[in-house]
Design a protein around this motif. Structure first.
Motif, PDB file in Angstrom:
ATOM      1  N   GLU A   1       0.824  -1.198   0.000  1.00 25.87           N
ATOM      2  CA  GLU A   1       0.000   0.000   0.000  1.00 25.87           C
ATOM      3  C   GLU A   1       0.863   1.256   0.000  1.00 25.87           C
ATOM      4  N   VAL A   2       0.601   2.152  -0.934  1.00 26.97           N
ATOM      5  CA  VAL A   2       1.330   3.417  -1.037  1.00 26.97           C
ATOM      6  C   VAL A   2       0.323   4.549  -1.185  1.00 26.97           C
ATOM      7  N   VAL A   3       0.388   5.521  -0.309  1.00 31.69           N
ATOM      8  CA  VAL A   3      -0.519   6.669  -0.394  1.00 31.69           C
ATOM      9  C   VAL A   3      -0.114   7.560  -1.567  1.00 31.69           C
TER      10      VAL A   3
ATOM     11  N   SER B   1       5.323  12.951  -5.608  1.00 31.42           N
ATOM     12  CA  SER B   1       6.766  12.782  -5.435  1.00 31.42           C
ATOM     13  C   SER B   1       7.076  11.807  -4.303  1.00 31.42           C
ATOM     14  N   ALA B   2       6.364  11.945  -3.188  1.00 25.78           N
ATOM     15  CA  ALA B   2       6.592  11.056  -2.048  1.00 25.78           C
ATOM     16  C   ALA B   2       6.242   9.617  -2.387  1.00 25.78           C
ATOM     17  N   ALA B   3       5.142   9.420  -3.114  1.00 21.61           N
ATOM     18  CA  ALA B   3       4.739   8.064  -3.503  1.00 21.61           C
ATOM     19  C   ALA B   3       5.762   7.443  -4.440  1.00 21.61           C
TER      20      ALA B   3
ATOM     21  N   VAL C   1       7.972   3.982  -3.883  1.00 24.88           N
ATOM     22  CA  VAL C   1       8.029   2.851  -4.814  1.00 24.88           C
ATOM     23  C   VAL C   1       9.469   2.598  -5.251  1.00 24.88           C
ATOM     24  N   CYS C   2      10.172   3.664  -5.612  1.00 24.92           N
ATOM     25  CA  CYS C   2      11.556   3.511  -6.076  1.00 24.92           C
ATOM     26  C   CYS C   2      12.465   2.995  -4.967  1.00 24.92           C
ATOM     27  N   GLY C   3      12.186   3.373  -3.734  1.00 24.32           N
ATOM     28  CA  GLY C   3      12.996   2.910  -2.622  1.00 24.32           C
ATOM     29  C   GLY C   3      12.756   1.461  -2.267  1.00 24.32           C
TER      30      GLY C   3
ATOM     31  N   LEU D   1       8.856   7.401 -12.058  1.00 25.52           N
ATOM     32  CA  LEU D   1       9.089   5.954 -12.010  1.00 25.52           C
ATOM     33  C   LEU D   1       9.825   5.437 -13.247  1.00 25.52           C
ATOM     34  N   LEU D   2      10.196   6.322 -14.161  1.00 24.22           N
ATOM     35  CA  LEU D   2      10.746   5.884 -15.442  1.00 24.22           C
ATOM     36  C   LEU D   2      11.985   5.010 -15.284  1.00 24.22           C
TER      37      LEU D   2
END
Length: 305
Positions: free
Chosen positions: A58-60, A70-72, A76-78, A123-124
């Motif tokens: 789950e990601v807000v 940007s935070a989401a 995801v990238c982290g 996310l690219l």
């Protein structure tokens, strides 16, 4: 889909939920990216209940707030070395009164297009790290009615609920097509497609009526004229997973004037083929979101093992 990571925006209900559930049932690790944490947690629990093997994260993500976008993306990238599938599904439809976001954007343009434009760009690099990633952007059959004046973005001089919605859905197909051209030119292992659900029963129409009687009548009309959300998700799933899909294609239902039935190829119409408009929208979207796609950097990213 075993071993693949799929990010689905707006997956608390309707087509997004059905898409996420089906991907999870086929072995994908599914990231729910949604605005409402409580609704997202409930959706995740439903998926885990219905799919015993489901792996759900789950990601807000509030697409109406670029700081949340940007935070989401950072989250995801982290957490993931690569993203194999990004489904830009979330949306709002025909808001009765004009609303502006915290960033000063007209709400439908912000949620349906600009937020997804920024999220995809951020996310690219993770998409490029996949062996064969896809970006699927959900549009609508109303996109041919859309008109976009680049100079009028992000707030049109006159607000009309349906005109704003159609413009945002036209922006979706213009973005999907232009993204695919740029991905191809950069030699990336990522393709971009667009799709639409036909006439499907979802929560998008909750903004259309305000009275109890109107809500009841709308519910009756939806039962007669629309197909269930699980059927409406078929074009999204086809674009996301069918092995013969090509970048730049547009997928929708194939029966009753492309309003329902099995998924297959459909045709973009209206201004969607205007490449000058697509390039202009891209440039303006970069200016408004302050997200600039780094195709060269993404092309140098090694494929995740």
């Amino acid at each position: 889909m075993t071993g693949k990571t799929a990010v689905v925006t707006g997956s608390t209900s309707g087509i997004g939920f059905e898409t996420a559930k089906m991907l999870a049932s086929r072995g994908a690790r599914v990231v729910l990216a949604c605005r409402d944490p409580e609704a997202m947690h409930a959706a995740a629990d439903r998926i885990r209940t219905q799919v015993e093997t489901a792996e759900v994260v789950e990601v807000v993500l509030d697409l109406a707030d670029l700081s949340s976008v940007s935070a989401a993306a950072d989250r995801v990238c982290g957490q993931f070395a690569c993203v194999d599938l990004l489904i830009n599904n979330a949306g709002v439809m025909a808001l009765r009164q004009q609303r502006l976001t915290a960033d000063g954007f007209e709400m439908q343009l912000a949620v349906n297009h600009l937020g997804h434009f920024a999220f995809t760009g951020l996310l690219l690099v993770r998409l490029a790290a996949s062996r064969a990633a896809r970006v699927v952007t959900v549009s609508s059959k109303v996109h041919p009615r859309g008109r976009i004046g680049i100079e009028d973005l992000p707030v049109p001089p006159r607000y009309d609920p349906w005109a704003a919605y159609a413009a945002s859905k036209l922006a979706n197909v213009l973005f999907a097509s232009e993204l695919n051209r740029r991905l191809s030119a950069a030699g990336l292992r990522v393709i971009s497609l667009a799709c639409h659900p036909g006439f499907s029963s979802t929560n998008l129409s909750r903004e259309l009526v305000s009275s109890r009687i109107g809500t009841t009548l709308l519910g009756m009309l939806k039962k007669i004229t629309t197909q269930p959300a699980a059927r409406g998700a078929l074009p999204t799933l086809c674009a996301a997973t069918a092995p013969d899909m090509q970048g730049g294609e547009y997928i929708g239902p194939t029966r009753m004037g492309h309003t329902r039935g099995p998924a297959g190829l459909d045709r973009m119409k209206g201004d969607s083929s205007d490449r000058d408009l697509a390039r202009g929208l891209w440039s303006r979207s970069e200016e408004l979101t302050n997200v600039r796609y780094t195709f060269d950097a993404a092309a140098s990213v090694p494929v995740a093992s």
